[in-house]
Design an enzyme around this catalytic site. Structure first.
Site, PDB file in Angstrom:
ATOM      1  CG  PHE A 202      83.140  27.464 -11.824  1.00 19.41           C
ATOM      2  CD1 PHE A 202      83.525  27.311 -13.143  1.00 19.41           C
ATOM      3  CD2 PHE A 202      84.124  27.447 -10.847  1.00 19.41           C
ATOM      4  CE1 PHE A 202      84.857  27.129 -13.475  1.00 19.41           C
ATOM      5  CE2 PHE A 202      85.453  27.281 -11.171  1.00 19.41           C
ATOM      6  CZ  PHE A 202      85.822  27.124 -12.480  1.00 19.41           C
TER       7      PHE A 202
ATOM      8  N   GLY B 179      75.055  30.217 -26.290  1.00 22.71           N
ATOM      9  CA  GLY B 179      76.054  30.060 -25.230  1.00 22.71           C
ATOM     10  C   GLY B 179      76.709  28.698 -25.223  1.00 22.71           C
TER      11      GLY B 179
ATOM     12  N   GLY C 219      79.144  28.032 -22.410  1.00 23.84           N
ATOM     13  CA  GLY C 219      79.851  27.888 -21.133  1.00 23.84           C
ATOM     14  C   GLY C 219      79.339  26.773 -20.261  1.00 23.84           C
ATOM     15  CD  GLU C 220      75.687  28.112 -17.408  1.00 24.58           C
ATOM     16  OE1 GLU C 220      75.091  27.900 -16.358  1.00 24.58           O
ATOM     17  OE2 GLU C 220      75.468  29.095 -18.118  1.00 24.58           O
TER      18      GLU C 220
END
Lengths: 766, 340
Positions: free
Chosen positions: A272, A729, A731-732
């Protein structure tokens, strides 16, 4: 579907159009079986017993952390520890091998890697609790642990250590840069615009300290050796999202060439962001290995992760919005205040999302920072957006309420046609589509505008919405792509497997680039033996590695054509004339060509490789992903409880390369948002400047019971303006809208605004 | 942890010489690894203690070695001791409940961070060293509001002991100087000037049995636990209640509070307000006020007094109106959403 693609950009991947290839398919994660059967070897398990690695004579080290937050070490009495059975050495400033302080990654605000530097065991000065002051090296972990407890450290404490953000809020210090942007960005006179606006809100917010708490603790195995020429080598097993960064730092610290240092990490057990930079245990383990003349393993304990490794800074905000009667924004002010450590400079760039979300003729964004007696704060899932969008998106909700408007309608009214501050076109935006499609599926239409209208049993019910966004970052990345004569493919890159499925997804990308099935593609990662990968942070890995693979595939064409026999239809063709298709390289126009195996056979090659690379460079586009988060909560005002009843996220992140793994990434972000919005806070003692709930029983991450069924959807539109594989992306972005959507939903349930997160029972009851 | 001598199976137990007893190990091993407890001798009780559960003359006799999970699942507990079942299934995690014994669970130590960090001052851990929890700027999120002293404000964190105290349980102990019975309410001591002495147990005295009366009021009870995380969290406030009703008149009642006391907090004051009276809303609220009348919340914990009153009042009203909740209802109350 929702195309508004500007004229230029990368050519689309042909396979995407008909969904015939591997990309997009919900393939099962390749390491899934090893993980659920417990055979996947994580860093601390790579000690020779659980993995093919072999470290004969491995010793175990346990760090001794400082128990004060500010002052000096005046003495270390290791005699009791040294006398304990199994203890080999106690590393103290007196006998610690000297090293050079490595520079941190450039451009991210690190002056040095704090813990490795002056505050390492050479130093007598303590600037934060948990700073390592010694380490015990023993035959077993247990002996090292017991020895570490027996080391007596005496201190001279300095008064008034600082851990609370409120204590430094007067600081006028500005961050050096906000991820490359200046700490003050201004367009027009936003303060006056807000002051003179028909409608306005001017609000203060706070987000609290969070720790990442990956299940896998930080760990290092370090072994010095000699190569064939008698030069020193360093082999390291490390929990890292940044193999090459770690290698570079270690080489610098120990005066070695990068090629003399090997860093390996097959699997990361959650990070993370907390494994993006090298933390002190890596250098400590290397020092212990040097002192002991033997390989050493050092694992950070859960308690030591509160001080030994980084955290998310607490943040303070002022957001002021001015608008016309119809909700059109006239001015946006976002002032952020964040923290860093005493010696280093990293701090979260929390105002960045406010640059690009909404149109407004006047805007002022600024940040100040203060320094605390803590370990260096670091990236934590969406470091700018998670703390920064909470105040902005709550303020938008308050403005909508002031205007008597639906909060989605307010956002639609302020949709910018292009990036409001740079004037560049968006590579692909789709925010409006995310809001509309999400609202349809969530059932937003019959939502009452007024709060406190719905109740079920004890529970007041409310719904809230907030934007999600995240930049489409890429990092310089190199890959090697190899065709083998048996028809299989191998791709390698020193990238990382964070549990997200990198190897699986990149095999799918390589398969489509080469026109073979994904099952024929091996993708190996996790070692500095492979070409350089970037840090696996910033949601950048998939885009960067996949784009480098596309480059490598083009270069493979050239290599294959060079070997094409004279009598082949491919003879004399240019790379631009040919296409990989169904295991063949063919002329795009005629479809004539040869199988890859035949081409290798004709060239008498067992395999043929090409290197590819990707570097983002400057773009004519403003590259971001967007989304919308919808939440329904139940609030029990009597007991102060907030429970999430349902949540939906709709995202536009370009190509979704694997539907199953992509969905999991969004889900993970949404779950983590439940944590930061409602549960997660690192408590501290203000006087002692120490963290107090440094364990998983009292630092509350969400458990299954806190998480209802979550719904994920996306706008399926590859963004070839953002990257050569059309992907951005993922992931966030999932976490970025959750905190504000939760707070807005709690208001809708109760009529009460919560401008501090997490929203605690005490706050709900107040 | 500091090296120690382990005896397993334990010889000469009970032993007045006072080895530290290890049952499930869910508290002791944790605190030894943190260096908070440093016993030089540890006697491992697994296999030595009774795990039997038997009904004898209107009482449930439970071997102290019985796990929390096993007691929660026993048919008599399910049918006739709902507050006990609820307190057990809402405690800790399934993994911990499978290891922890009910005897050991009664003796669970506080989660006060100043007790759990050896570098902080704590009168409970080091008598006379002081109490950092009462200094300016302390983290008091886990502190008690009832039964505190100038020496200690640490909270008793457990759930099961609260239900056990409410229902008038007793323990049977074994000791070379003689076995005895101790009522649940007498087992834990108030901190007063000696917070390091947590119970009335003598050195080496071993809990052998837990005895629970199977009364009508125990059968008509429940355990209401309030916590910010839906599972695996200590109570911010909890109430174990049991009512025997004749029409709407209370003939007997059991009331204890958790999450707010320095020990499992049975409230005879609240019971006296209700016993023999109509269970009206007003009476119930008066009982809740009585239960917290002596509260002395440390700075920052004031809201817990209100929360505890509300928890107790809700627990009693719901019990009066709807009887004990089944498991699904209990969990729905935790999660704020329907299942299925």
């Amino acid at each position: 579907m929702f195309f508004d693609t500007p004229a230029s950009g990368f050519a689309p991947l042909p396979r995407l159009a008909d969904d015939a290839g591997a990309i997009g398919r919900p393939k099962v994660r390749r390491s899934g079986r090893e993980k659920v059967t417990g055979t996947a070897a994580y860093t601390a398990e790579r000690d020779g017993r659980h993995s093919p690695d072999s470290f004969p004579g491995l010793l175990h080290a346990v760090a001794v952390p400082a128990t004060i937050a500010k002052g000096r070490v005046t003495g270390i009495d290791a005699s009791a520890a040294e006398a304990m059975p199994g203890v080999r050495h106690v590393l103290t400033p007196a006998n610690s091998p000297k090293l050079k302080v490595p520079e941190g990654p450039p451009g991210l605000g690190f002056q040095s890697i704090e813990p490795a530097g002056p505050a390492g065991v050479e130093s007598q000065e303590i600037v934060h609790g948990g700073q390592y002051v010694a380490a015990v090296i023993a035959d077993t972990f247990e002996a090292a642990r017991d020895g570490a407890l027996a080391v007596k450290v005496t201190y001279e404490e300095e008064p008034n250590p600082v851990i609370a953000i409120e204590a430094v809020n007067g600081s006028e210090e500005r961050p050096n840069s906000l991820m490359g942007d200046p700490p003050v960005m201004e367009e027009g006179d936003a303060e006056t615009a807000v002051k003179e606006a028909a409608l306005s809100v001017d609000l203060q917010f706070k987000t609290d300290t969070n720790h990442h708490n990956p299940i896998e603790p930080h760990a290092t195995i370090a072994a010095f050796g000699k190569d064939a020429n008698g030069s020193e080598t360093l082999s390291v097993r490390e929990t890292t999202q940044n193999l090459y960064g770690t290698r570079g730092s270690l080489a610098e610290a120990f005066g070695l060439k990068p090629e003399q240092v090997e860093v390996v990490c097959d699997f990361v057990g959650g990070a993370f962001g907390s494994k993006g930079v090298m933390w002190p245990q890596a250098l400590l383990a290397c020092k212990c290995a040097k002192l002991a003349g033997a390989p050493v393993k050092l694992v950070v304990t859960r308690r030591q992760m509160y001080g030994g490794t980084g955290h998310r800074s607490p943040t303070l905000h002022r957001v002021a919005l001015g608008a016309k009667e119809d909700g059109t924004l006239t001015g946006i002010v976002h002032e952020g205040f964040t923290t860093s450590s005493i010696r280093d400079d990293y701090t979260d760039a929390v105002v960045l999302a406010t640059k690009i979300l909404y149109a407004a003729p006047a805007r002022r964004l600024s940040q100040r920072m203060g320094r605390l007696n803590t370990q260096l704060p670091t990236f934590m899932r969406a470091p700018a957006e998670t703390p920064g969008m909470y105040p902005l998106e709550c303020a938008m909700d308050e403005l909508a309420a002031a205007a008597g408007m639906d909060p989605i309608e307010l956002r639609l009214r302020n949709e910018p046609p292009k990036d409001p501050m740079t004037g560049k076109p968006f590579s692909g935006r789709h925010f409006v589509q995310c809001l509309k499609a999400g609202a349809d599926r969530f059932g937003w239409a019959d939502r009452p505008l007024q709060p406190r209208k719905r109740k079920k049993g004890r529970w007041l019910i409310g719904t809230g919405v907030a934007a999600a966004t995240y930049p489409a970052f890429g990092f310089p990345t190199e890959v090697e792509l190899t065709l083998r004569a048996n028809g299989t493919v191998r791709a390698v890159c020193a990238t990382h497997e964070l549990g997200t499925g990198t190897a699986t997804v990149q095999a799918q990308v390589a398969a489509d680039l080469l026109g073979v099935s994904a099952g024929r593609v091996d993708f190996d990662l996790g070692s500095t033996a492979y070409p350089k990968g970037g840090v696996s942070g910033g949601s950048a890995t998939t885009l960067s590695v996949g784009s480098a693979l596309r480059d490598a595939a083009e270069k493979l064409k050239a290599a294959l054509l060079k070997h094409a026999p004279q009598d082949s239809p491919l003879s004399g063709a240019k790379p631009g004339d040919v296409t990989f298709d169904s295991g063949k390289l063919v002329l795009t126009e005629s479809g004539k060509g040869a199988s890859l195996e035949d081409l290798l056979e004709a060239a008498a090659k067992a395999e043929l490789s090409a290197k590819g690379s990707y570097a983002p460079g400057k773009s004519e586009f403003s590259k971001h992903s967007f989304g919308a988060t919808f939440v329904e909560v139940g609030v029990d005002e009597e007991f102060g409880l907030v429970r999430v009843r349902r949540m939906l996220g709709c995202y536009a992140c370009g190509t979704i390369l694997n539907r199953k793994l992509g969905r999991s990434q969004f889900l993970g972000g949404m779950v983590m948002g439940i944590g930061s919005g409602l549960l997660e806070v690192t408590h501290h003692d203000t006087r002692l400047a120490r963290w107090t709930n440094d364990n998983l029983a009292e630092y509350h991450v969400p458990v299954n019971a806190d998480v209802p069924d979550l719904d994920v959807m996306w706008i399926d539109d590859p963004d070839f303006n953002a990257s050569p594989i059309g992907a951005k992306g993922i992931g966030e972005i999932g976490i970025t809208g959750v905190n504000a959507a939760l707070a807005n939903a709690v208001w809708h349930a109760t009529g009460k605004r919560h401008r501090t997160i997490p929203i605690t029972p005490e706050a709900v009851m107040a | 942890m500091v090296p120690f001598t382990l005896t397993t199976p334990p010889d000469a137990v009970p032993n007045a010489d006072g080895p530290t007893y290890l049952a499930g190990g869910t508290t002791l091993a944790d605190l030894m690894k943190l260096n908070v407890l440093q016993p030089d001798r540890v006697a491992h009780l697994r296999g030595f203690q009774s795990t039997a559960i038997e009904e004898i003359d209107g009482e449930l006799w439970v071997g102290a070695g019985c796990t929390m999970a096993a007691l929660a699942d026993h048919p008599i507990v399910r049918a006739r001791l709902p507050a006990v079942r609820h307190a057990l299934i809402l405690a800790a995690s399934p993994q911990i409940r499978n290891m922890a014994t009910v005897g050991g669970n009664l003796l669970q130590r506080t989660r006060c961070p100043y007790y759990r960090h050896t570098e902080f001052r704590c009168n409970k851990r080091e008598p006379g060293s002081g109490c950092d929890a009462q200094e300016e700027g302390a983290d008091r999120s886990l502190m008690a509001v009832l039964g505190t002293s100038e020496r200690c404000i640490a909270n008793y964190p457990g759930d099961f002991a609260v239900a056990f105290a409410a229902l008038g349980g007793t323990i049977e102990t074994a000791h070379p100087d003689g076995n005895r019975s101790i009522s649940a309410t007498d087992l834990h001591r108030l901190p007063e000037d000696t917070p390091h002495i947590e119970t009335v147990l003598r050195p080496g005295e071993l809990i052998s049995q837990l005895v629970l009366p199977l009364s009508p009021a125990a059968a008509n009870g429940w355990y209401c636990k309030v916590r910010e995380r839906s599972s695996y969290a200590f109570a911010l406030a909890s109430a174990a209640v049991g009512l025997e009703l004749d029409g709407d008149r209370v003939t007997s009642c059991h009331i204890a509070l958790g999450g707010v006391g320095t020990k499992p907090w049975r409230s005879p004051e609240a019971e006296a307000v209700l016993t023999g009276q109509q269970a009206t809303d007003e009476r119930i609220e008066a009982a809740s006020e009585a239960a917290l009348a002596d509260a002395n919340p440390p700075k920052g914990t004031e809201y817990k007094v209100t929360l505890a009153k509300r928890t107790l009042a809700f627990a009693l009203k719901r019990l009066r109106d709807e009887g004990p909740p089944d498991d699904a209802t209990l969990l729905a109350l935790q999660h704020g959403r329907e299942f299925g």
